[in-house]
Design an enzyme around this catalytic site. Structure first.
Site, PDB file in Angstrom:
ATOM      1  CG  ASP A   1      -1.795  -1.190   1.340  1.00 58.75           C
ATOM      2  OD1 ASP A   1      -1.273  -2.317   1.277  1.00 58.75           O
ATOM      3  OD2 ASP A   1      -3.016  -1.011   1.513  1.00 58.75           O
TER       4      ASP A   1
ATOM      5  CD  GLU B   1      -6.954   0.672   0.737  1.00 57.61           C
ATOM      6  OE1 GLU B   1      -8.150   0.630   0.448  1.00 57.61           O
ATOM      7  OE2 GLU B   1      -6.502   0.339   1.847  1.00 57.61           O
TER       8      GLU B   1
ATOM      9  CG  HIS C   1      -9.365   3.155   2.946  1.00 67.76           C
ATOM     10  ND1 HIS C   1     -10.296   3.658   3.837  1.00 67.76           N
ATOM     11  CD2 HIS C   1      -8.496   2.417   3.686  1.00 67.76           C
ATOM     12  CE1 HIS C   1      -9.992   3.252   5.059  1.00 67.76           C
ATOM     13  NE2 HIS C   1      -8.906   2.504   4.993  1.00 67.76           N
TER      14      HIS C   1
ATOM     15  CG  HIS D   1      -7.143  -4.348   0.422  1.00 66.35           C
ATOM     16  ND1 HIS D   1      -5.911  -3.741   0.321  1.00 66.35           N
ATOM     17  CD2 HIS D   1      -7.869  -3.570   1.263  1.00 66.35           C
ATOM     18  CE1 HIS D   1      -5.899  -2.640   1.043  1.00 66.35           C
ATOM     19  NE2 HIS D   1      -7.080  -2.515   1.636  1.00 66.35           N
TER      20      HIS D   1
ATOM     21  CG  HIS E   1      -6.505  -3.998   4.956  1.00 65.40           C
ATOM     22  ND1 HIS E   1      -7.115  -2.775   4.766  1.00 65.40           N
ATOM     23  CD2 HIS E   1      -6.950  -4.439   6.180  1.00 65.40           C
ATOM     24  CE1 HIS E   1      -7.907  -2.504   5.799  1.00 65.40           C
ATOM     25  NE2 HIS E   1      -7.809  -3.486   6.667  1.00 65.40           N
TER      26      HIS E   1
ATOM     27  CG  HIS F   1      -0.763  -0.029   5.767  1.00 62.55           C
ATOM     28  ND1 HIS F   1      -0.863   1.350   5.756  1.00 62.55           N
ATOM     29  CD2 HIS F   1      -1.712  -0.467   4.904  1.00 62.55           C
ATOM     30  CE1 HIS F   1      -1.822   1.718   4.928  1.00 62.55           C
ATOM     31  NE2 HIS F   1      -2.362   0.618   4.401  1.00 62.55           N
TER      32      HIS F   1
END
Length: 260
Positions: free
Chosen positions: A9, A40, A69, A152, A177, A179
């Site tokens: 991400d 995202e 998101h 995700h 997702h 991170h």
């Protein structure tokens, strides 16, 4: 050999700056043929606007995947239907703007299918990602040579179940997702490359890319706090997939993490 880089991400300006600064050298040193990145959170940590999209594509990214998101920046509604290189979760309801997968032809004739799916545990209640991806694979089985899924999702159990379910039917299931890059990259028994989470391309001195002091304040007070992207220096994280193009199978999956 076909080398594909898939990045975790991208978060805000520090993430975009890390892509700008690190990606060209990674492409050159590893003979990268194709680049995928989750975007995202690329615009201010919330969604994706057109300027950020154009910026990231100019740095050499071929495909931008999304996640829960995807709709946070309303600018995306003005361009998502026109941009074939943006792939949002495929298990949104029918007639949702955008597309859940794309097939991209390379100069060597190889066709790469990129699929984005969203988990459901601790996430939005979308359609089953298992069933939706099953349908996509039936639709595209003769249209692509290589299949890569950005899954995700929050729960590690759901990510593993999804990966084992599609093991041997796709080339890679790569989690996004959370991170946080995990150290479990491997090739599953059926030949599918897997990692629970690719990590984050964004500010290192942060909490999931956000200003750490604001996040801590929220935990301490339990009051509403508007989170902002950390201004700290960034990193670039993800994996490199090495695909033997004689039989279109995974030869290796290697984690990367590059910091200033």
């Amino acid at each position: 050999m076909l080398n594909i880089l898939v990045m975790g991400d991208i978060v805000g300006k520090p993430g975009r700056k890390a892509v700008r600064d690190f990606l060209p050298e990674i492409i050159s040193n590893n003979q990268i043929d194709f680049v995928i990145a989750n975007a995202e959170n690329a615009s201010g940590g919330r969604g994706l606007n057109k300027d950020s999209m154009m910026e990231l594509l100019s740095y050499g990214i071929d495909v931008l995947t999304m996640g829960n998101h995807v709709w946070d920046n309303k600018d995306i509604f003005s361009f998502i239907d026109e941009q074939e290189m943006i792939i949002r979760p495929c298990n949104y309801p029918e007639n949702t703007p955008g597309r859940g997968y794309g097939i991209f032809a390379r100069d060597n004739g190889k066709r790469i299918a990129v699929i984005n799916a969203s988990g459901r545990i601790f996430m939005d209640c979308l359609e089953s990602p298992f069933q939706r991806v099953d349908s996509i694979l039936k639709e595209t089985k003769d249209l692509a040579d290589i299949f890569i899924i950005d899954f995700h999702a929050e729960a590690t159990s759901e990510k593993l179940a999804f990966a084992y379910y599609f093991d041997g039917r796709v080339d890679a299931v790569l989690g996004t997702h959370t991170h946080i890059q995990t150290a479990d990259e491997r090739i599953l028994p059926g030949g599918t490359a897997y990692i629970t989470d690719l990590g984050m391309t964004g500010p290192v001195d942060s909490i999931l890319g956000m200003d750490k002091n604001l996040v801590i304040k929220k935990f301490l007070t339990q009051l509403p706090v508007r989170l902002e992207v950390s201004k700290a220096e960034g990193q670039l994280e993800g994996v490199i997939l090495m695909i033997d193009d004689t039989y279109n199978g995974i030869a290796n999956i290697r984690r990367i993490s590059t910091k200033y």
